[in-house]
Scaffold this active site. Structure first.
Site, PDB file in Angstrom:
ATOM      1  N   GLY A 115      -3.532   1.418   3.216  1.00 22.41           N
ATOM      2  CA  GLY A 115      -2.902   0.107   3.186  1.00 22.41           C
ATOM      3  C   GLY A 115      -3.834  -1.082   3.238  1.00 22.41           C
ATOM      4  O   GLY A 115      -3.449  -2.161   3.700  1.00 22.41           O
ATOM      5  N   ASN A 142      -4.842  -2.752   0.679  1.00 26.45           N
ATOM      6  CA  ASN A 142      -4.273  -3.758  -0.238  1.00 26.45           C
ATOM      7  C   ASN A 142      -3.063  -4.449   0.391  1.00 26.45           C
ATOM      8  O   ASN A 142      -2.875  -5.650   0.216  1.00 26.45           O
ATOM      9  CB  ASN A 142      -3.906  -3.116  -1.581  1.00 26.45           C
ATOM     10  CG  ASN A 142      -5.123  -2.942  -2.465  1.00 26.45           C
ATOM     11  OD1 ASN A 142      -5.654  -3.908  -2.998  1.00 26.45           O
ATOM     12  ND2 ASN A 142      -5.604  -1.705  -2.592  1.00 26.45           N
ATOM     13  N   ILE A 174       6.976   5.943 -10.461  1.00 27.04           N
ATOM     14  CA  ILE A 174       8.213   5.140 -10.389  1.00 27.04           C
ATOM     15  C   ILE A 174       9.139   5.625 -11.510  1.00 27.04           C
ATOM     16  O   ILE A 174       8.772   5.585 -12.683  1.00 27.04           O
ATOM     17  CB  ILE A 174       7.886   3.639 -10.557  1.00 27.04           C
ATOM     18  CG1 ILE A 174       6.965   3.170  -9.424  1.00 27.04           C
ATOM     19  CG2 ILE A 174       9.146   2.790 -10.584  1.00 27.04           C
ATOM     20  CD1 ILE A 174       7.547   3.279  -8.041  1.00 27.04           C
ATOM     21  N   ASN A 187       1.410  -3.253 -10.208  1.00 28.09           N
ATOM     22  CA  ASN A 187       0.568  -2.193  -9.665  1.00 28.09           C
ATOM     23  C   ASN A 187      -0.887  -2.654  -9.694  1.00 28.09           C
ATOM     24  O   ASN A 187      -1.292  -3.391 -10.592  1.00 28.09           O
ATOM     25  CB  ASN A 187       0.717  -0.929 -10.540  1.00 28.09           C
ATOM     26  CG  ASN A 187      -0.134   0.228 -10.044  1.00 28.09           C
ATOM     27  OD1 ASN A 187      -0.150   0.536  -8.848  1.00 28.09           O
ATOM     28  ND2 ASN A 187      -0.841   0.879 -10.951  1.00 28.09           N
ATOM     29  N   HIS A 223      -4.585  -1.142 -10.163  1.00 26.27           N
ATOM     30  CA  HIS A 223      -5.287   0.078 -10.583  1.00 26.27           C
ATOM     31  C   HIS A 223      -6.794  -0.166 -10.482  1.00 26.27           C
ATOM     32  O   HIS A 223      -7.288  -1.196 -10.961  1.00 26.27           O
ATOM     33  CB  HIS A 223      -4.907   0.440 -12.029  1.00 26.27           C
ATOM     34  CG  HIS A 223      -5.564   1.712 -12.474  1.00 26.27           C
ATOM     35  ND1 HIS A 223      -5.106   2.951 -12.083  1.00 26.27           N
ATOM     36  CD2 HIS A 223      -6.673   1.927 -13.226  1.00 26.27           C
ATOM     37  CE1 HIS A 223      -5.900   3.875 -12.583  1.00 26.27           C
ATOM     38  NE2 HIS A 223      -6.857   3.296 -13.275  1.00 26.27           N
TER      39      HIS A 223
HETATM   40  C1  GRF Z   1      -6.581   1.558  -4.133  1.00 25.07           C
HETATM   41  O1  GRF Z   1      -7.817   1.906  -4.664  1.00 25.07           O
HETATM   42  C2  GRF Z   1      -5.622   1.257  -5.256  1.00 25.07           C
HETATM   43  O2  GRF Z   1      -6.219   0.649  -6.347  1.00 25.07           O
HETATM   44  C3  GRF Z   1      -5.172   2.627  -5.621  1.00 25.07           C
HETATM   45  O3  GRF Z   1      -5.056   3.317  -4.391  1.00 25.07           O
HETATM   46  C4  GRF Z   1      -5.924   2.726  -3.430  1.00 25.07           C
HETATM   47  C5  GRF Z   1      -5.092   2.315  -2.255  1.00 25.07           C
HETATM   48  O4  GRF Z   1      -5.811   1.888  -1.149  1.00 25.07           O
HETATM   49  N1  GRF Z   1      -4.007   2.578  -6.455  1.00 25.07           N
HETATM   50  P1  GRF Z   1      -5.087   1.203   0.085  1.00 25.07           P
HETATM   51  O5  GRF Z   1      -3.998   2.160   0.584  1.00 25.07           O
HETATM   52  O6  GRF Z   1      -4.524  -0.110  -0.347  1.00 25.07           O
HETATM   53  O7  GRF Z   1      -6.174   1.046   1.115  1.00 25.07           O
END
Ligand code: GRF
Length: 208
Positions: free
Chosen positions: A12, A14, A94, A108, A110
């Site tokens: 988490g 992000n 999804i 999303n 990526h």
């Molecule tokens: C990130 O690298 C994101 O781009 C990918 O999964 C990872 C998630 O990391 N889709 P976090 O759970 O936000 O730390």
């Protein structure tokens, strides 16, 4: 006020970047209405709790069929009156029923420069392993709208990140997060929350 539903599976970071951006005013006109994880032990749920945000787990394992799981997830998103779904490290595909109900309202992040190192099989560290294997000198991250394909929706923002000779998948993953993901995702939400994005012919135009 845009009501955001953040879907997570893991650490988490992000999600944390979004929480921080709302708290420090880099995201305006939006709030996190719900954090939903497919995994009960996701640290992302702890992060939500620490900030007084409602967190819940909707796991496919708890439903008799994939269909029932999808309906439960859709039901929760509708009950919370979510305007924008943010996939922040969500490792579950999804389904069309949710893509259709939230057209151009799912984004999303990526961890590569789409269309490189994306699509089926490219998730988590596998993306960065692919980058190192190919020997490209530049990678990055992409925020895009989610359509029926895998990583094929209209691209909102991208940012390049240098690949260093001594990189491992782990060091590269960290640099892509720090230099791109945690910046781009809040920025994309800020644009959407303030009505700065139009999608035409599958392309995103940023206004103002
Ligand atoms: C990130 O690298 C994101 O781009 C990918 O999964 C990872 C998630 O990391 N889709 P976090 O759970 O936000 O730390």
């Amino acid at each position: 006020m845009l009501k955001i539903g953040v879907l997570v599976s893991g650490g988490g970071t992000n999600l944390q970047a979004i929480i921080d951006a709302i708290e420090n005013g880099n995201i305006t006109n939006a709030r996190i209405q719900a954090v939903i994880s497919n995994n009960r032990n996701a640290y992302a749920l702890e992060r939500a709790k620490k900030h007084g945000i409602s967190g819940s787990c909707i796991s496919p394992k708890e439903y008799a069929s994939r269909e029932e799981f999808h309906q439960a997830l859709l039901g929760k998103l509708q009950e919370e009156e979510i305007d924008l779904i943010v996939l922040a490290g969500y490792l579950v595909a999804i389904p069309p029923v949710i893509v259709d109900a939230f057209q151009n309202r799912i984004i999303n992040i990526h961890p590569s420069l789409i269309p490189s190192f994306c699509g089926t099989g490219y998730y988590g560290l596998k993306v960065h392993e692919g980058v190192l294997e190919r020997g490209v000198k530049v990678t990055g991250a992409t925020v895009h709208f989610v359509d029926a394909g895998t990583d094929t929706g209209p691209i909102i923002l991208q940012k390049a990140v240098e690949v260093l000779p001594e990189d491992t998948p782990e060091t590269l993953q960290r640099r892509v997060m720090e230099q791109a993901e945690w910046i781009l995702l809040p920025r994309a939400i800020q644009l959407i929350a303030n009505d700065k994005i139009k999608v035409e012919n599958n392309k995103v135009h940023i206004c103002g």
